[in-house]
Design an enzyme around this catalytic site. Structure first.
Site, PDB file in Angstrom:
ATOM      1  N   LEU A   1     -64.609 -13.471  94.348  1.00 30.04           N
ATOM      2  CA  LEU A   1     -64.880 -12.695  95.557  1.00 30.04           C
ATOM      3  C   LEU A   1     -64.480 -11.269  95.226  1.00 30.04           C
ATOM      4  O   LEU A   1     -63.432 -11.042  94.622  1.00 30.04           O
ATOM      5  CB  LEU A   1     -64.035 -13.189  96.739  1.00 30.04           C
ATOM      6  CG  LEU A   1     -64.617 -14.232  97.658  1.00 30.04           C
ATOM      7  CD1 LEU A   1     -63.600 -14.593  98.735  1.00 30.04           C
ATOM      8  CD2 LEU A   1     -65.903 -13.796  98.293  1.00 30.04           C
ATOM      9  N   ASP A   2     -65.291 -10.311  95.632  1.00 30.72           N
ATOM     10  CA  ASP A   2     -64.979  -8.908  95.372  1.00 30.72           C
ATOM     11  C   ASP A   2     -63.670  -8.514  96.029  1.00 30.72           C
ATOM     12  O   ASP A   2     -63.226  -9.138  96.998  1.00 30.72           O
ATOM     13  CB  ASP A   2     -66.086  -8.004  95.919  1.00 30.72           C
ATOM     14  CG  ASP A   2     -67.405  -8.237  95.229  1.00 30.72           C
ATOM     15  OD1 ASP A   2     -67.395  -8.512  94.023  1.00 30.72           O
ATOM     16  OD2 ASP A   2     -68.437  -8.142  95.901  1.00 30.72           O
ATOM     17  N   LEU A   3     -63.091  -7.443  95.531  1.00 28.66           N
ATOM     18  CA  LEU A   3     -61.859  -6.887  96.070  1.00 28.66           C
ATOM     19  C   LEU A   3     -61.966  -6.653  97.576  1.00 28.66           C
ATOM     20  O   LEU A   3     -61.039  -6.937  98.333  1.00 28.66           O
ATOM     21  CB  LEU A   3     -61.566  -5.565  95.343  1.00 28.66           C
ATOM     22  CG  LEU A   3     -60.212  -4.939  95.525  1.00 28.66           C
ATOM     23  CD1 LEU A   3     -59.129  -5.813  94.928  1.00 28.66           C
ATOM     24  CD2 LEU A   3     -60.194  -3.559  94.875  1.00 28.66           C
TER      25      LEU A   3
END
Length: 180
Positions: free
Chosen positions: A44-46
């Site tokens: 999952l992206d930041l």
């Protein structure tokens, strides 16, 4: 017996156990999960929140993360603007991105979900409407949901992965985890 962990990843947390970047220190999975031998099945992206699955089983990890298996991933997406029937239909048919067309998505407009507050909060603008979508994809390209909604004129403001297959974060607070 293999282990499977359901983790509700908070905004701003790296999906790895170490922070080897030269930039500002960021929280990592190690700040929340103290279990040896488990690794994320996907990312999952930041700036995304929600369900991250971790396992000690390489086969299970591949089945979850590999797009060949087309495991459904459902997201609650706050977008800027009002979706039209045409924009929702485009998502349902698949949109063309720079790296090629996407598979069709399942998408519907939903009422604002009862989620935890995000820190920092999403910027509110009086003159620009926003709404929420429930969007399910069966691939997992880099920043795919954000790129899909942007392609139909609906920039993503907040992105929460709610479920992967039958696993969900329902009842798991941000930064918390439980064994499946």
């Amino acid at each position: 017996m293999s282990r499977l962990i359901l983790f509700n990843k908070p905004y701003g947390v790296l999906c790895q156990f170490t922070n080897e970047s030269t930039g500002a220190p960021r929280p990592t999975l190690a700040d929340y999960i103290d279990l040896p031998g488990v690794y994320p099945a996907g990312r999952l992206d930041l700036d995304s929140e929600g369900l991250l699955l971790l396992t000690d089983d390489g086969r299970l990890q591949a089945r979850i993360a590999d797009p060949r298996y087309k495991m459904p991933k459902t997201y609650l997406v706050q977008v800027e603007g009002e979706p039209t029937d045409a924009s929702l239909d485009a998502l349902r048919k698949g949109v063309r991105l720079k790296d090629g067309p996407t598979l069709p998505a399942e998408v519907e407009r939903i009422a604002a979900p009862d989620l935890w507050p995000r820190d920092p909060p999403v910027r509110f603008r009086k003159t620009v409407p926003d709404c929420w979508l429930r969007l399910t994809i069966r691939e997992g390209r880099n920043r795919q949901v954000r790129r899909m909604t942007a392609a139909v004129g609906l920039p993503t403001l907040r992105l929460v992965r709610w479920s992967i297959g039958d696993w969900t974060i329902e009842g798991i607070a941000p930064g918390e985890w439980r064994a499946a």
